[in-house]
Structure formats: C-alpha cells, structure tokens
Design a protein around this motif. Structure first.
Motif, PDB file in Angstrom:
ATOM      1  N   THR A   1       1.049  -1.167  -0.179  1.00 39.64           N
ATOM      2  CA  THR A   1       0.004  -0.257  -0.353  1.00 39.64           C
ATOM      3  C   THR A   1       0.990   0.928   0.299  1.00 39.64           C
ATOM      4  OG1 THR A   1       0.009   0.108   1.918  1.00 39.64           O
ATOM      5  CG2 THR A   1      -1.831  -1.572   1.677  1.00 39.64           C
ATOM      6  N   HIS A   2       0.446   3.006  -0.364  1.00 39.05           N
ATOM      7  CA  HIS A   2       0.866   3.301  -0.522  1.00 39.05           C
ATOM      8  C   HIS A   2       1.765   3.971   1.297  1.00 39.05           C
ATOM      9  CE1 HIS A   2       2.059   7.785  -1.045  1.00 39.05           C
ATOM     10  NE2 HIS A   2       1.258   8.622   0.619  1.00 39.05           N
ATOM     11  N   GLU A   3       1.133   3.106   2.144  1.00 39.70           N
ATOM     12  CA  GLU A   3       1.229   3.815   3.563  1.00 39.70           C
ATOM     13  C   GLU A   3       1.754   2.671   4.007  1.00 39.70           C
ATOM     14  OE1 GLU A   3      -1.696   2.922   2.690  1.00 39.70           O
ATOM     15  OE2 GLU A   3      -2.384   5.503   3.320  1.00 39.70           O
ATOM     16  N   ASP A   4       2.514   1.393   3.218  1.00 37.69           N
ATOM     17  CA  ASP A   4       3.736   0.650   3.537  1.00 37.69           C
ATOM     18  C   ASP A   4       4.972   1.133   2.409  1.00 37.69           C
ATOM     19  OD1 ASP A   4       1.617  -1.168   4.507  1.00 37.69           O
ATOM     20  OD2 ASP A   4       1.487  -2.943   2.243  1.00 37.69           O
ATOM     21  N   VAL A   5       4.786   1.898   1.544  1.00 34.05           N
ATOM     22  CA  VAL A   5       5.500   2.429   0.295  1.00 34.05           C
ATOM     23  C   VAL A   5       6.049   3.589   1.651  1.00 34.05           C
ATOM     24  CG1 VAL A   5       6.354   4.019  -1.161  1.00 34.05           C
ATOM     25  CG2 VAL A   5       5.156   2.356  -1.553  1.00 34.05           C
ATOM     26  N   LEU A   6       5.416   4.475   2.037  1.00 31.67           N
ATOM     27  CA  LEU A   6       5.938   5.161   3.226  1.00 31.67           C
ATOM     28  C   LEU A   6       7.714   5.078   4.061  1.00 31.67           C
ATOM     29  CD1 LEU A   6       2.796   7.797   3.285  1.00 31.67           C
ATOM     30  CD2 LEU A   6       4.990   8.041   2.213  1.00 31.67           C
TER      31      LEU A   6
ATOM     32  N   ARG B   1      14.015  11.761  -4.258  1.00 29.52           N
ATOM     33  CA  ARG B   1      13.214  11.392  -3.951  1.00 29.52           C
ATOM     34  C   ARG B   1      12.507  10.003  -5.019  1.00 29.52           C
ATOM     35  NH1 ARG B   1       8.980  13.743  -7.623  1.00 29.52           N
ATOM     36  NH2 ARG B   1      10.621  15.061  -9.037  1.00 29.52           N
ATOM     37  N   VAL B   2      11.422   9.286  -4.049  1.00 27.98           N
ATOM     38  CA  VAL B   2      10.775   8.505  -5.077  1.00 27.98           C
ATOM     39  C   VAL B   2       9.362   8.699  -5.278  1.00 27.98           C
ATOM     40  CG1 VAL B   2       9.832   5.434  -3.962  1.00 27.98           C
ATOM     41  CG2 VAL B   2      12.265   6.526  -3.481  1.00 27.98           C
ATOM     42  N   ILE B   3       9.155   7.752  -7.077  1.00 26.40           N
ATOM     43  CA  ILE B   3       7.392   8.199  -7.089  1.00 26.40           C
ATOM     44  C   ILE B   3       6.898   6.681  -7.727  1.00 26.40           C
ATOM     45  CG2 ILE B   3       6.704   9.174  -9.352  1.00 26.40           C
ATOM     46  CD1 ILE B   3       9.050  10.890 -10.260  1.00 26.40           C
ATOM     47  N   GLU B   4       6.188   6.958  -7.044  1.00 20.50           N
ATOM     48  CA  GLU B   4       4.996   5.856  -7.023  1.00 20.50           C
ATOM     49  C   GLU B   4       4.401   5.729  -8.151  1.00 20.50           C
ATOM     50  OE1 GLU B   4       2.819   4.169  -3.482  1.00 20.50           O
ATOM     51  OE2 GLU B   4       3.086   6.080  -3.016  1.00 20.50           O
ATOM     52  N   LEU B   5       4.046   4.812  -8.803  1.00 19.57           N
ATOM     53  CA  LEU B   5       3.141   4.965 -10.691  1.00 19.57           C
ATOM     54  C   LEU B   5       2.927   3.026  -9.857  1.00 19.57           C
ATOM     55  CD1 LEU B   5       6.408   5.605 -10.806  1.00 19.57           C
ATOM     56  CD2 LEU B   5       5.407   5.812 -13.008  1.00 19.57           C
ATOM     57  N   ARG B   6       1.642   3.634 -10.350  1.00 20.31           N
ATOM     58  CA  ARG B   6       0.166   2.487  -9.812  1.00 20.31           C
ATOM     59  C   ARG B   6      -0.584   2.458 -11.537  1.00 20.31           C
ATOM     60  NH1 ARG B   6       0.433   0.168  -4.407  1.00 20.31           N
ATOM     61  NH2 ARG B   6       1.534   1.594  -2.930  1.00 20.31           N
ATOM     62  N   GLY B   7      -1.136   1.684 -11.534  1.00 21.64           N
ATOM     63  CA  GLY B   7      -2.399   1.733 -12.557  1.00 21.64           C
ATOM     64  C   GLY B   7      -2.238   3.072 -13.932  1.00 21.64           C
ATOM     65  N   ALA B   8      -2.887   3.724 -14.715  1.00 29.90           N
ATOM     66  CA  ALA B   8      -2.705   4.292 -15.409  1.00 29.90           C
ATOM     67  C   ALA B   8      -1.478   5.025 -15.128  1.00 29.90           C
ATOM     68  CB  ALA B   8      -4.018   5.754 -15.909  1.00 29.90           C
TER      69      ALA B   8
END
Length: 176
Positions: free
Chosen positions: A22-27, A46-53
């Motif tokens: 989850t996003h919280e896991d990633v944080l 920095r880190v960028i999350e990419l999910r879905g679209a």
C-alpha cells in the motif's frame, strides 16, 4: 534474520502477481531507507509511485523515447513501480557522484526491505531512463535524473526465482 542473511536471501523477481504494498507501506519503507549513509544529510533523492494508469503513461513515454508509436507493455509487468530519482543539491562539500551514490543506496535498501517483507522486486533500467519523454512524464526537475524503477508485486506461489551466485571475495578484496 540478520542483515547478512537478508542480503544473501534476496532474489530478483521478474514475474510478480498483482498484489502490491500500500501507499502507507511504501511511506514506511522510504522512511527507513532514508537512513542510508548520506554525507551532510542532503537527501539527494526522491521516490515516485506509479500505479494503474500511471504505468500506461510511462509505457507511452518509453515508446516515444524509443521512437515507437503506441505504448510499451514493460511498465505493466508489475502493479507498482517505484521510480528512484537522483535530485542533486549544490554543495561545495559533497560532489555530485557521491550524492548519486546515496540515491543508488536508497534504491538498493528499498529493494532489500521489500524482499524481506515478502514482496517480489526487480530493479529495471534502460537507455530511456535519461530520455526527455520519460523525464517529462515523471515531472523531473532540471537537474534531476531518473535512476530506474523498482518493479514490485506479490511473489507467485510455488515459484522460486533462481539464486544468484555470490562473487568470490578473494577476487575482489586486496591490500596495497
């Protein structure tokens, strides 16, 4: 498990399931990874999350960078991609190469922690990581550079990736 055991147990997972942290896991993982050795505590990353679209957008940017039409399916190989970005700071004390090493360290520590928590992870790069189309898609700043992506997903049941051989340390360690 010791850190050494975790490092020796780590595998790259080229195929993963659609499960993802989850996003919280990633944080929480990024917070821990921020403890990597960092001269002057510049945090040049920095880190960028990419999910879905977002993965579809990346697929189009990759194809544009390669001069192809349509969308690359590469970003669809995992439900979560963590783009690791090198964000250098002007410093008379810490050279750019050292700051880039910090960003690489963050990527590696994230990979180790994700694997240790049971996620399948593989580090992916390519010539297009430094392309204008891919940089624009990630909204990178003028001095920022994309290091690559951690592709993250669930480990398929019953499947075990092959074990990477360790390097003979006698060939890598010497004295003056």
């Amino acid at each position: 498990m010791s850190v050494r055991d975790a490092v020796l147990a780590r595998r790259s997972w080229s195929k993963v399931t659609e499960d993802a942290p989850t996003h919280e896991d990633v944080l929480a993982l990024v917070e821990a990874a921020s403890r990597v050795a960092d001269h002057s505590s510049l945090s040049p990353w920095r880190v960028i999350e990419l999910r879905g679209a977002d993965r579809d957008k990346l697929g189009r940017a990759i194809n544009k960078a390669n001069g192809d039409k349509g969308s690359s399916s590469k970003p669809l190989r995992a439900p979560l991609l963590l783009a690791v970005v090198f964000s250098p700071h002007k410093s008379g004390k810490v050279p750019s190469w050292e700051q880039e090493a910090v960003a690489s360290g963050v990527a590696h520590v994230l990979s180790l922690m994700l694997d240790d928590e049971g996620w399948g992870v593989i580090w992916r790069t390519g010539g297009y990581t430094r392309s204008k189309a891919v940089a624009k898609m990630h909204n990178l700043g003028k001095r920022e550079q994309l290091m690559g992506w951690l592709y993250v997903g669930g480990k398929p049941e019953g499947k075990r990736e092959s074990r990477r051989k360790t390097t003979d340390p006698r060939k890598k360690v010497s004295s003056i």
